[in-house]
Scaffold this active site. Structure first.
Site, PDB file in Angstrom:
ATOM      1  N   GLY A  49       0.867  -1.528   0.110  1.00 31.96           N
ATOM      2  CA  GLY A  49      -0.080   0.020  -0.078  1.00 31.96           C
ATOM      3  C   GLY A  49       0.747   1.144  -0.227  1.00 31.96           C
ATOM      4  N   GLN A  54       3.097   9.886   1.943  1.00 28.06           N
ATOM      5  CA  GLN A  54       4.436   9.170   1.671  1.00 28.06           C
ATOM      6  C   GLN A  54       5.041   9.652   0.363  1.00 28.06           C
ATOM      7  OE1 GLN A  54       2.831   5.011   2.624  1.00 28.06           O
ATOM      8  NE2 GLN A  54       4.785   5.135   3.119  1.00 28.06           N
ATOM      9  N   CYS A 102       7.539  -0.653   6.360  1.00 24.34           N
ATOM     10  CA  CYS A 102       6.878   0.284   5.815  1.00 24.34           C
ATOM     11  C   CYS A 102       7.975   0.969   4.862  1.00 24.34           C
ATOM     12  CB  CYS A 102       6.669   1.651   6.787  1.00 24.34           C
ATOM     13  SG  CYS A 102       6.066   3.181   6.144  1.00 24.34           S
ATOM     14  N   LEU A 103       7.590   1.344   3.580  1.00 32.19           N
ATOM     15  CA  LEU A 103       8.462   2.098   2.520  1.00 32.19           C
ATOM     16  C   LEU A 103       9.165   3.343   3.429  1.00 32.19           C
ATOM     17  CD1 LEU A 103       6.506   1.668  -0.753  1.00 32.19           C
ATOM     18  CD2 LEU A 103       8.512   0.392  -0.065  1.00 32.19           C
ATOM     19  N   HIS A 144      -2.777   0.332   8.551  1.00 35.28           N
ATOM     20  CA  HIS A 144      -1.354   0.776   8.391  1.00 35.28           C
ATOM     21  C   HIS A 144      -1.486   1.794   7.709  1.00 35.28           C
ATOM     22  CE1 HIS A 144       3.198   0.599   7.719  1.00 35.28           C
ATOM     23  NE2 HIS A 144       2.889   1.392   6.974  1.00 35.28           N
ATOM     24  N   GLU A 145      -2.089   1.698   6.605  1.00 40.30           N
ATOM     25  CA  GLU A 145      -2.102   2.612   5.406  1.00 40.30           C
ATOM     26  C   GLU A 145      -2.986   4.018   5.794  1.00 40.30           C
ATOM     27  OE1 GLU A 145       0.172   2.857   3.035  1.00 40.30           O
ATOM     28  OE2 GLU A 145       0.355   0.667   3.351  1.00 40.30           O
ATOM     29  N   HIS A 148      -1.362   6.482   8.122  1.00 48.46           N
ATOM     30  CA  HIS A 148      -0.377   7.326   7.463  1.00 48.46           C
ATOM     31  C   HIS A 148      -1.046   8.820   7.286  1.00 48.46           C
ATOM     32  CE1 HIS A 148       3.267   5.381   6.549  1.00 48.46           C
ATOM     33  NE2 HIS A 148       2.678   4.431   6.010  1.00 48.46           N
TER      34      HIS A 148
HETATM   35 NI    NI Z   1       3.764   2.593   5.609  1.00 44.51          NI
END
Ligand code: NI
Length: 191
Positions: A49, A54, A102-103, A144-145, A148
């Site tokens: 995701g 991000q 996480c990226l 999680h997404e 953000h």
């Molecule tokens: Ni993340």
């Protein structure tokens, strides 16, 4: 379409509460192009995701897609879903410990408590209402997404910092145990 740069931990954009997107703005050419970029960037980075903050855009939009993901091989597939102004509410008090990465937090994973089921209400990318439930590992991905969008990263929810691990050490010391737990969860919830 273009691949965007991904913000990493420490950049203030990841800590901002993102703003709602009005329908007129959502349907604009610029915003539709941005959503294409978000999806392309997620796929390029092998993310399960990616949320708009991000990629330095503080708006309430996130994309999720799981298709034989090499970063998370144990996650069941989930079709491409773009959420605009999403609201997520738990459908159960049951929680599970998810090992997340996480990226925006390079080379670190840790255990995070997530609800085993959530209801998601949002617009799709054209502004139509969507309302559905997700369970198990998939519910973890959604939580999680959507965190953000509120300026939160998974590290904020790590209860035991001793679970933090680099990706190599996750694979070496923690992955086998976690995959057993993840399989049981998927068997229970079908996701
Ligand atoms: Ni993340």
């Amino acid at each position: 379409m273009a691949i965007r740069k991904i913000a990493t931990i420490g950049h203030p954009v990841l800590r901002r509460v993102a703003r709602d997107v009005p329908r007129e703005e959502l349907t604009s050419e610029a915003m539709q192009r941005f959503i294409d970029d978000l999806v392309e960037t997620m796929r390029d980075a092998n993310g399960a995701g990616l949320a708009a903050p991000q990629v330095y855009e503080s708006v309430r939009i996130a994309a999720i897609e799981i298709n034989k993901n090499p970063r998370y091989p144990y996650k069941p597939n989930y079709p491409l879903t773009v959420l605009v102004n999403p609201v997520v509410t738990p459908t159960t008090e049951e929680t599970f410990m998810n090992y997340e990465g996480c990226l925006s937090v390079p080379n670190l994973r840790g255990e995070v408590r997530r609800f085993a089921g959530v209801r998601v209400r949002a617009w799709d990318r054209t502004g139509n209402d969507v309302d559905f439930e997700v369970k198990g590992l998939t519910a973890g991905t959604f939580q999680h997404e959507l965190d953000h969008l509120d300026g939160k990263v998974f590290l904020d929810r790590v209860e035991d910092t001793r679970t933090l691990a680099t990706w190599a050490d996750f694979e070496r010391f923690h992955m086998a145990t976690f995959v057993e737990r993840a399989k049981a969860l998927v068997a229970k919830h079908g996701a």
